[in-house]
Design a protein around this motif. Structure first.
Motif, PDB file in Angstrom:
ATOM      1  N   ALA A 190       0.824  -1.209   0.000  1.00 60.12           N
ATOM      2  CA  ALA A 190       0.000   0.000   0.000  1.00 60.12           C
ATOM      3  C   ALA A 190       0.860   1.261   0.000  1.00 60.12           C
ATOM      4  N   ALA A 191       2.030   1.202   0.640  1.00 56.21           N
ATOM      5  CA  ALA A 191       2.913   2.369   0.680  1.00 56.21           C
ATOM      6  C   ALA A 191       3.644   2.563  -0.650  1.00 56.21           C
ATOM      7  N   ALA A 192       3.980   1.462  -1.336  1.00 57.62           N
ATOM      8  CA  ALA A 192       4.789   1.552  -2.556  1.00 57.62           C
ATOM      9  C   ALA A 192       3.951   1.748  -3.809  1.00 57.62           C
ATOM     10  N   LEU A 193       2.702   1.291  -3.791  1.00 56.11           N
ATOM     11  CA  LEU A 193       1.888   1.298  -5.018  1.00 56.11           C
ATOM     12  C   LEU A 193       1.626   2.692  -5.578  1.00 56.11           C
ATOM     13  N   PRO A 194       1.239   3.703  -4.779  1.00 48.38           N
ATOM     14  CA  PRO A 194       0.940   5.010  -5.380  1.00 48.38           C
ATOM     15  C   PRO A 194       2.098   5.594  -6.175  1.00 48.38           C
TER      16      PRO A 194
ATOM     17  N   ALA B 290      -7.409   4.023  -0.750  1.00 49.07           N
ATOM     18  CA  ALA B 290      -6.772   4.608  -1.929  1.00 49.07           C
ATOM     19  C   ALA B 290      -5.913   3.574  -2.654  1.00 49.07           C
ATOM     20  N   ALA B 291      -5.151   2.780  -1.888  1.00 51.97           N
ATOM     21  CA  ALA B 291      -4.321   1.744  -2.495  1.00 51.97           C
ATOM     22  C   ALA B 291      -5.191   0.659  -3.129  1.00 51.97           C
TER      23      ALA B 291
ATOM     24  N   ALA C  97      -5.142  -0.564  -6.971  1.00 50.49           N
ATOM     25  CA  ALA C  97      -4.930  -1.974  -7.295  1.00 50.49           C
ATOM     26  C   ALA C  97      -6.042  -2.489  -8.215  1.00 50.49           C
ATOM     27  N   LEU C  98      -7.283  -2.055  -7.966  1.00 49.77           N
ATOM     28  CA  LEU C  98      -8.386  -2.458  -8.837  1.00 49.77           C
ATOM     29  C   LEU C  98      -8.194  -1.898 -10.237  1.00 49.77           C
ATOM     30  N   ARG C  99      -7.789  -0.658 -10.312  1.00 52.13           N
ATOM     31  CA  ARG C  99      -7.575  -0.029 -11.620  1.00 52.13           C
ATOM     32  C   ARG C  99      -6.490  -0.760 -12.398  1.00 52.13           C
ATOM     33  N   VAL C 100      -5.407  -1.107 -11.722  1.00 48.86           N
ATOM     34  CA  VAL C 100      -4.324  -1.840 -12.373  1.00 48.86           C
ATOM     35  C   VAL C 100      -4.805  -3.224 -12.802  1.00 48.86           C
TER      36      VAL C 100
END
Length: 504
Positions: A347-351, A383-384, A388-391
Motif C-alpha cells: 500500500a505504501a509503494a503502489l501510489p 486509496a491503495a 490496485a483495482l484499476r491496475v
C-alpha cells in the motif's frame, strides 16, 4: 601495373552496379529512414536501380507456390481471423491504412495492428504488385521497433531478392546479426545493397586490404561521397585519425552508418532516432540507463515483452534520482513488497509506482506485470485498493479481477461491468457514455459492408484509426469502433480498448 589492372577489374562491375542515375543523390545508403517515413509503393524515382539476380526481367511463380504477402508468423488458429481477412482488399488500400497507423496508439490497438501484420492470411486477390503488402508489413514492423518479428518474417518468406535483402540486411545490423548478413551477401553478391555495405563485410571477414582498395575505387568512381568516405576510413583505419574529431553522423541515420560509428566508439544516441534503432541499446555492453530507456520505448510500442523491462528495472540499485531512476526505484520497492507479501508495504509503494508508470505512458505494461498479483493482496487502505483495482482491470486478468472487485466509485463499477461483459450501468461521464453506446448499439454500415466483402482486415485498420487519439477521439468514433469490434467477434479487443480508454 598489377595494382592498376586490379583496380580496373574492380571498377567495371562496381560502376555497373553502384553508379546512381544522373539526378540521384550522391548517397545511396539511406534506406531505413526512407522506408520509415515514406509510404511504400515501389522504388522512388531517385533510387538507384537494383541489380537483378538473374538475366530475366520476368517474374514467374510455380503453380501452388505461396505468395510472399501470404506469409505470416501467427497461424489462424492463434489469431482467430478468417483466411479471407485481406482477400477482397487492394494492396494499395491496405498499404495506405497500415502506413497511417500511429506508433503511440492505445496498447489494444497496437496489439491489433501487430496481429494483422504478423498473421498468416490469404493475400489480396487483386494485386498488381504481389509484394506490396508484404513490404508494407515489414516496414511497419520496423517503424514500430519490432525488429525480431520483421527479421523472422523476412527469413520465413525468403530474402533472396534485393528489395527483401536490404530490409533483412538493415534489420540484421541493428539486431547484431551482421556477421550472418555478411555471409549471406558473400554467397549472393547480387543482392548487396550498396558498395559501403560490401566494404563493411570485407572488413568483417578480415580482408582489410580488399576493403581499403574497394573504398579507394569507389571514391575514384564517384560512387562513395566525402562523408561516406570519412566514415568508412575511420572504421577501417582508426589509428590514422588519432587525435582528430570523429566523422559527422549522416542525416538521416542509417543502420550501416550506426554500426560504423559504433565500431569506432562513437555510438550515436538512439533517443532522437527512429524506434528501430532502440534495439541496439538493449545490448549488455550499453549502459544501464540507455538499456532501460530503450526498453521503455519498445515496450510502450508493444514491440518488447514487459518482463524484459522489469528485469532491467530490478537489475541493480539506482545510483541517482529523477526520470528513469525514479521509475526503477519505485518498481523495486513495489516488487520487494509483493515478494515479501506485506500488504502495508504494498500500500505504501503502489501510489508512487502507479504515478511513475502512468506519467511514462507505461501503465498498461505495468498492469500486465502486476495487475493479477495486486488483486490477490488484501489492502485495507482505500486509496491503495482503488489503485490496485484499476491496475487489475487493465491487466490480462481483468475479468477475474472484476469478479472479485468491490468497486467503490461509479467509474470503477462501470469499468468492472465492461470487464465482465455485463450490461454497463449508468455512465459516469461523456466518455463512458460513448463506450456504453459501443456495447449496446449497432456497428457502422461502412465497416460492416467491408467485412462482408472479405475486407475485414481493411475494416479493422479503419476502426483502429478511429481511435488514434485515444480518449480524446470523437465520441461517435469511439462508439463505432467498439460496436464494430463486438460485431465481428472481437469482444476481448472491445473490452480491453474500452478499459484503456477509461483508465489510462
Amino acid at each position: 601495373m598489377r595494382a592498376s589492372l586490379l583496380i580496373l577489374a574492380l571498377a567495371t562491375p562496381l560502376a555497373a552496379q553502384e553508379a546512381p542515375p544522373q539526378d540521384a543523390p550522391a548517397s545511396v545508403i539511406p534506406w531505413l529512414s526512407d522506408s520509415l517515413r515514406s509510404p511504400p509503393g515501389g522504388p522512388r524515382p531517385d533510387e538507384p536501380q537494383a541489380t537483378p539476380l538473374t538475366g530475366s526481367d520476368i517474374s514467374v511463380m510455380a503453380l501452388g507456390q505461396t505468395r510472399r504477402d501470404a506469409v505470416g508468423l501467427l497461424a489462424r488458429s492463434v489469431t482467430g481471423l478468417p483466411a479471407d481477412t485481406f482477400a477482397g482488399s487492394t494492396p494499395e488500400r491496405l498499404a495506405d491504412l497500415i502506413t497511417r497507423q500511429p506508433a503511440d496508439a492505445l496498447p489494444a490497438m497496437q496489439d491489433l495492428v501487430l496481429m494483422l501484420l504478423l498473421a498468416e492470411l490469404d493475400p489480396p486477390r487483386a494485386a498488381a504488385d504481389s509484394d506490396l503488402l508484404f513490404f508494407t508489413r515489414i516496414d511497419a514492423l520496423l517503424r514500430f521497433g519490432a525488429l525480431d518479428q520483421a527479421q523472422a518474417l523476412l527469413e520465413r518468406a525468403g530474402a533472396t531478392d534485393r528489395q527483401a535483402f536490404k530490409r533483412w540486411w538493415d534489420t540484421s545490423l541493428l539486431t547484431g546479426f551482421d556477421a550472418r548478413a555478411c555471409a549471406a551477401m558473400t554467397a549472393n553478391p547480387g543482392v548487396a545493397p550498396t558498395l559501403p555495405a560490401r566494404i563493411f563485410c570485407l572488413s568483417r571477414t578480415g580482408d582489410w586490404a580488399a576493403a581499403m582498395l574497394s573504398l579507394d575505387t569507389g571514391v575514384a568512381l564517384g560512387v562513395i561521397n566525402e562523408r561516406e568516405e570519412m566514415l568508412l576510413a575511420h572504421f577501417l583505419d582508426p589509428e590514422l585519425f588519432e587525435g582528430e574529431p570523429p566523422p559527422i553522423p549522416p542525416r538521416p541515420m542509417t543502420p550501416l552508418a550506426f554500426r560504423l560509428l559504433d565500431g569506432i566508439g562513437e555510438t550515436p544516441s538512439t533517443a532522437s532516432l527512429p524506434l528501430a534503432f532502440a534495439a541496439a541499446d538493449l545490448r549488455p555492453t550499453m549502459g544501464w540507463k540507455a538499456q532501460i530507456e530503450a526498453a521503455e520505448r519498445l515496450v510502450r510500442a508493444r514491440a518488447l515483452d514487459p518482463n524484459r523491462l522489469l528485469a532491467l528495472y530490478t537489475e541493480r540499485r539506482p545510483a541517482a534520482s529523477g526520470g528513469v531512476w525514479d521509475r526503477a526505484d519505485a518498481i523495486q520497492r513495489l516488487d520487494a513488497a509483493l515478494l515479501g507479501g506485506d500488504p502495508a508495504a504494498v500500500a505504501a509503494a503502489l501510489p508512487s509506482a502507479f504515478a511513475e508508470m502512468l506519467d511514462a505512458g507505461l501503465i498498461v505494461p505495468f498492469a500486465t506485470l502486476y495487475g493479477e498479483r495486486l488483486s490477490r493482496m488484501p489492502l485495507s487502505d482505500p486509496a491503495a485498493a482503488e489503485l490496485a483495482l484499476r491496475v487489475g482491470l487493465l491487466s490480462p486478468a481483468a475479468e477475474t479481477v472484476a469478479q472479485k472487485a468491490n468497486a467503490a466509485t461509479p467509474r470503477d463499477r462501470f469499468a468492472a461491468a465492461i470487464a465482465l461483459g455485463d450490461p454497463p450501468p449508468a455512465p459516469p461521464d461523456a466518455l463512458a457514455a460513448a463506450i456504453a453506446d459501443g456495447f449496446t448499439g449497432a456497428p457502422p454500415d461502412k465497416l460492416t459492408r467491408l467485412a462482408a466483402e472479405a475486407r475485414l482486415g481493411e475494416a479493422l485498420l479503419e476502426a483502429a484509426l478511429l481511435l488514434s487519439d485515444g480518449a480524446a477521439s470523437d465520441p461517435q468514433d469511439i462508439t463505432d469502433a467498439l460496436a464494430f469490434f463486438r460485431s465481428v467477434g472481437l469482444l476481448d479487443v472491445a473490452r480491453r480498448t474500452a478499459l484503456q480508454l477509461m483508465l489510462t
